[in-house]
Design a protein around this motif. Structure first.
Motif, PDB file in Angstrom:
ATOM      1  N   LEU A  96       1.474  30.607 -61.808  1.00 28.31           N
ATOM      2  CA  LEU A  96       2.179  29.390 -61.402  1.00 28.31           C
ATOM      3  C   LEU A  96       1.623  28.860 -60.085  1.00 28.31           C
ATOM      4  CD1 LEU A  96       5.959  30.167 -62.074  1.00 28.31           C
ATOM      5  CD2 LEU A  96       4.702  28.189 -62.943  1.00 28.31           C
ATOM      6  N   ARG A  97       1.486  29.749 -59.126  1.00 26.16           N
ATOM      7  CA  ARG A  97       1.020  29.356 -57.801  1.00 26.16           C
ATOM      8  C   ARG A  97      -0.406  28.795 -57.873  1.00 26.16           C
ATOM      9  NH1 ARG A  97       2.756  33.525 -55.682  1.00 26.16           N
ATOM     10  NH2 ARG A  97       0.883  34.811 -55.868  1.00 26.16           N
ATOM     11  N   ALA A  98      -1.257  29.442 -58.632  1.00 27.85           N
ATOM     12  CA  ALA A  98      -2.646  28.988 -58.751  1.00 27.85           C
ATOM     13  C   ALA A  98      -2.720  27.619 -59.414  1.00 27.85           C
ATOM     14  CB  ALA A  98      -3.456  30.011 -59.552  1.00 27.85           C
ATOM     15  N   HIS A  99      -1.871  27.376 -60.409  1.00 30.04           N
ATOM     16  CA  HIS A  99      -1.867  26.075 -61.076  1.00 30.04           C
ATOM     17  C   HIS A  99      -1.513  24.972 -60.085  1.00 30.04           C
ATOM     18  CE1 HIS A  99      -1.455  22.986 -64.045  1.00 30.04           C
ATOM     19  NE2 HIS A  99      -0.147  22.883 -63.885  1.00 30.04           N
ATOM     20  N   HIS A 100      -0.501  25.208 -59.273  1.00 37.14           N
ATOM     21  CA  HIS A 100      -0.116  24.195 -58.295  1.00 37.14           C
ATOM     22  C   HIS A 100      -1.200  24.020 -57.232  1.00 37.14           C
ATOM     23  CE1 HIS A 100       1.959  22.506 -54.741  1.00 37.14           C
ATOM     24  NE2 HIS A 100       2.548  21.766 -55.658  1.00 37.14           N
ATOM     25  N   GLU A 101      -1.751  25.090 -56.757  1.00 33.51           N
ATOM     26  CA  GLU A 101      -2.791  25.003 -55.731  1.00 33.51           C
ATOM     27  C   GLU A 101      -4.026  24.257 -56.238  1.00 33.51           C
ATOM     28  OE1 GLU A 101      -3.418  29.048 -54.639  1.00 33.51           O
ATOM     29  OE2 GLU A 101      -1.672  29.140 -53.293  1.00 33.51           O
ATOM     30  N   ALA A 102      -4.259  24.316 -57.554  1.00 40.84           N
ATOM     31  CA  ALA A 102      -5.406  23.627 -58.137  1.00 40.84           C
ATOM     32  C   ALA A 102      -5.136  22.141 -58.368  1.00 40.84           C
ATOM     33  CB  ALA A 102      -5.793  24.292 -59.455  1.00 40.84           C
ATOM     34  N   GLY A 103      -3.892  21.696 -58.129  1.00 43.31           N
ATOM     35  CA  GLY A 103      -3.552  20.285 -58.307  1.00 43.31           C
ATOM     36  C   GLY A 103      -2.637  20.002 -59.471  1.00 43.31           C
ATOM     37  N   GLY A 104      -2.132  21.045 -60.134  1.00 43.60           N
ATOM     38  CA  GLY A 104      -1.237  20.862 -61.268  1.00 43.60           C
ATOM     39  C   GLY A 104       0.212  20.707 -60.844  1.00 43.60           C
ATOM     40  N   THR A 105       1.053  20.387 -61.809  1.00 40.94           N
ATOM     41  CA  THR A 105       2.478  20.166 -61.572  1.00 40.94           C
ATOM     42  C   THR A 105       3.289  21.306 -62.175  1.00 40.94           C
ATOM     43  OG1 THR A 105       2.209  17.763 -61.587  1.00 40.94           O
ATOM     44  CG2 THR A 105       4.428  18.611 -61.994  1.00 40.94           C
ATOM     45  N   VAL A 106       4.291  21.756 -61.421  1.00 44.69           N
ATOM     46  CA  VAL A 106       5.223  22.765 -61.911  1.00 44.69           C
ATOM     47  C   VAL A 106       6.631  22.195 -61.819  1.00 44.69           C
ATOM     48  CG1 VAL A 106       3.742  24.705 -61.275  1.00 44.69           C
ATOM     49  CG2 VAL A 106       5.429  23.856 -59.647  1.00 44.69           C
ATOM     50  N   ALA A 107       7.492  22.623 -62.716  1.00 44.19           N
ATOM     51  CA  ALA A 107       8.850  22.072 -62.754  1.00 44.19           C
ATOM     52  C   ALA A 107       9.826  23.161 -63.171  1.00 44.19           C
ATOM     53  CB  ALA A 107       8.926  20.896 -63.737  1.00 44.19           C
ATOM     54  N   SER A 108      11.106  22.914 -62.901  1.00 37.06           N
ATOM     55  CA  SER A 108      12.133  23.876 -63.293  1.00 37.06           C
ATOM     56  C   SER A 108      13.407  23.146 -63.660  1.00 37.06           C
ATOM     57  CB  SER A 108      12.419  24.869 -62.159  1.00 37.06           C
ATOM     58  OG  SER A 108      12.997  24.193 -61.038  1.00 37.06           O
ATOM     59  N   VAL A 109      14.207  23.802 -64.465  1.00 38.67           N
ATOM     60  CA  VAL A 109      15.550  23.338 -64.792  1.00 38.67           C
ATOM     61  C   VAL A 109      16.520  24.426 -64.367  1.00 38.67           C
ATOM     62  CG1 VAL A 109      17.107  22.550 -66.622  1.00 38.67           C
ATOM     63  CG2 VAL A 109      14.652  22.060 -66.786  1.00 38.67           C
ATOM     64  N   CYS A 110      17.576  24.035 -63.659  1.00 37.53           N
ATOM     65  CA  CYS A 110      18.667  24.947 -63.341  1.00 37.53           C
ATOM     66  C   CYS A 110      18.133  26.174 -62.579  1.00 37.53           C
ATOM     67  CB  CYS A 110      19.377  25.325 -64.634  1.00 37.53           C
ATOM     68  SG  CYS A 110      21.009  26.059 -64.452  1.00 37.53           S
ATOM     69  N   ALA A 111      18.485  27.376 -63.031  1.00 31.40           N
ATOM     70  CA  ALA A 111      18.091  28.604 -62.334  1.00 31.40           C
ATOM     71  C   ALA A 111      16.588  28.823 -62.326  1.00 31.40           C
ATOM     72  CB  ALA A 111      18.778  29.805 -62.992  1.00 31.40           C
ATOM     73  N   GLY A 112      15.846  28.080 -63.136  1.00 28.56           N
ATOM     74  CA  GLY A 112      14.392  28.205 -63.135  1.00 28.56           C
ATOM     75  C   GLY A 112      13.772  27.963 -61.777  1.00 28.56           C
ATOM     76  N   ALA A 113      14.503  27.262 -60.886  1.00 28.00           N
ATOM     77  CA  ALA A 113      13.997  27.048 -59.526  1.00 28.00           C
ATOM     78  C   ALA A 113      13.749  28.365 -58.815  1.00 28.00           C
ATOM     79  CB  ALA A 113      14.978  26.185 -58.737  1.00 28.00           C
ATOM     80  N   ASP A 114      14.501  29.401 -59.175  1.00 25.82           N
ATOM     81  CA  ASP A 114      14.313  30.688 -58.525  1.00 25.82           C
ATOM     82  C   ASP A 114      12.917  31.252 -58.799  1.00 25.82           C
ATOM     83  OD1 ASP A 114      15.594  32.981 -57.018  1.00 25.82           O
ATOM     84  OD2 ASP A 114      14.980  34.015 -58.862  1.00 25.82           O
ATOM     85  N   VAL A 115      12.389  31.029 -59.989  1.00 24.74           N
ATOM     86  CA  VAL A 115      11.036  31.491 -60.305  1.00 24.74           C
ATOM     87  C   VAL A 115      10.015  30.762 -59.424  1.00 24.74           C
ATOM     88  CG1 VAL A 115       9.254  31.583 -62.096  1.00 24.74           C
ATOM     89  CG2 VAL A 115      11.618  32.179 -62.652  1.00 24.74           C
ATOM     90  N   LEU A 116      10.207  29.459 -59.239  1.00 24.04           N
ATOM     91  CA  LEU A 116       9.303  28.726 -58.355  1.00 24.04           C
ATOM     92  C   LEU A 116       9.416  29.250 -56.929  1.00 24.04           C
ATOM     93  CD1 LEU A 116       9.681  25.028 -59.590  1.00 24.04           C
ATOM     94  CD2 LEU A 116       8.326  26.906 -60.526  1.00 24.04           C
ATOM     95  N   GLY A 117      10.634  29.630 -56.537  1.00 24.54           N
ATOM     96  CA  GLY A 117      10.819  30.217 -55.210  1.00 24.54           C
ATOM     97  C   GLY A 117      10.081  31.518 -55.066  1.00 24.54           C
ATOM     98  N   ARG A 118      10.152  32.372 -56.083  1.00 29.21           N
ATOM     99  CA  ARG A 118       9.454  33.655 -56.029  1.00 29.21           C
ATOM    100  C   ARG A 118       7.944  33.481 -55.975  1.00 29.21           C
ATOM    101  NH1 ARG A 118      12.079  36.720 -60.989  1.00 29.21           N
ATOM    102  NH2 ARG A 118      13.731  35.158 -61.118  1.00 29.21           N
ATOM    103  N   ALA A 119       7.471  32.362 -56.540  1.00 24.80           N
ATOM    104  CA  ALA A 119       6.034  32.068 -56.500  1.00 24.80           C
ATOM    105  C   ALA A 119       5.623  31.429 -55.173  1.00 24.80           C
ATOM    106  CB  ALA A 119       5.663  31.139 -57.653  1.00 24.80           C
ATOM    107  N   GLY A 120       6.582  31.226 -54.274  1.00 27.11           N
ATOM    108  CA  GLY A 120       6.274  30.633 -52.976  1.00 27.11           C
ATOM    109  C   GLY A 120       6.151  29.126 -52.989  1.00 27.11           C
TER     110      GLY A 120
END
Length: 307
Positions: A92-116
């Motif tokens: 997830l982190r590498a995808h965003h750092e490369a210029g991609g988009t990441v998204a979450s619904v509801c508690a899924g935000a916690d996964v984005l948090g764990r990825a920094g």
């Protein structure tokens, strides 16, 4: 082709997943080339509602045009649920750092948090876990009482059905408000706005009604936006009197059909100018004889009636 990859965890909420998936699937029916896929730690994920889902276990290669979306799951607390491997978090982190988009619904935000990915960014989540998310990620700014938040290609949404709003917003951003409005109508949902931001699209502001006659009139105007459409012609095409067309349209949208057409023309001209068209080219493309009227409308706070 763009990929939309859903990263699933045990106990996933079906609507967190199905709502956005339906939006992107519907986009393919309007000619947008998306490929949907589903990945997880194991090849089967049990949803909170009892339906078992078959998934891939190999994390796919991604391009910057691809989207990774993490649906939420049944979570009395975030700290003890939603197990995700370190490899998936790094992906997830590498995808965003490369210029991609990441998204979450509801508690899924916690996964984005764990990825920094929430550090230093605005975000949101379901109201039941907003405080916990803020506590777990103190460098994030958790925004309450909004449907979704966009911050540097990190898109987070609130609970359950707000994933539909998030997905419609992303389609509108990538492909224009017309497609998003068509998808929303196909799904029989309102196209809603972020509680933080003003809804700027004419289509999205004035399609949230249930009058089918007015929808038909809007379909005609939108498909022939550069033409001079008289009230008499709209009445003939819809089998109504001119008085009925005006009355129904005003009641559903708060404006006349000609004012609606003018607003659409202005919006489409702005889109063309934003993509490099000259003022004259944009004006003629949307039905103005020259750029004078377009200049006047751009300078005005409210578009004026003009056939």
């Amino acid at each position: 082709m763009s990929k939309v990859v859903f990263l699933l965890v045990h106990g996933v909420h079906l609507l967190d997943l199905a709502g956005p998936a339906q939006v992107f699937f519907s986009a393919t029916e309007f000619g947008i080339d998306y490929r949907l896929s589903y990945v997880a730690e194991h090849d089967q994920v049990d949803s909170a509602q009892g339906v078992s889902l078959r998934t891939d276990t190999e994390l796919p290669d991604l391009s910057t045009e691809d989207l990774v979306l993490v649906p939420g799951w049944s979570a009395p607390t975030l700290s003890s649920t939603g197990a995700v491997s370190t490899a998936a978090l790094a992906w997830l982190r590498a995808h965003h750092e490369a210029g991609g988009t990441v998204a979450s619904v509801c508690a899924g935000a916690d996964v984005l948090g764990r990825a920094g990915l929430l550090d230093g960014r605005r975000c949101t989540t379901h109201h039941d876990v907003q405080d916990e998310l803020a506590h777990r990620y103190p460098r994030a700014k958790v925004i309450p009482d909004v449907l979704y938040v966009v911050d540097d290609r990190v898109v987070t949404s609130a609970g359950i059905a707000s994933g539909i709003d998030l997905a419609l917003h992303m389609v509108a951003t990538r492909h224009g408000p017309t497609i998003a409005a068509q998808i929303a109508r196909t799904m029989v949902v309102y196209t809603r706005r972020n509680g933080d931001d003003r809804q700027t699209s004419v289509l999205l502001r004035h399609r949230s009604h249930v009058n089918e006659t007015v929808h038909r009139i809007q379909d005609i105007i939108e498909s022939r936006v550069a033409e001079r459409l008289s009230l008499a012609e709209l009445a003939r095409l819809t089998g109504c009197s001119q008085r009925t067309v005006t009355r129904l349209f005003d009641r559903a949208t708060g404006m006349t059909p000609l004012r609606y057409q003018q607003a659409l023309r202005l919006e489409r001209a702005e889109h063309l100018i934003g993509h490099g068209a000259t003022m004259d080219t944009a004006a003629r493309s949307v039905g103005f004889e020259d750029a004078r009227m377009l200049r006047r409308l751009r300078a005005a706070a409210v578009p004026a009636d003009h056939p």
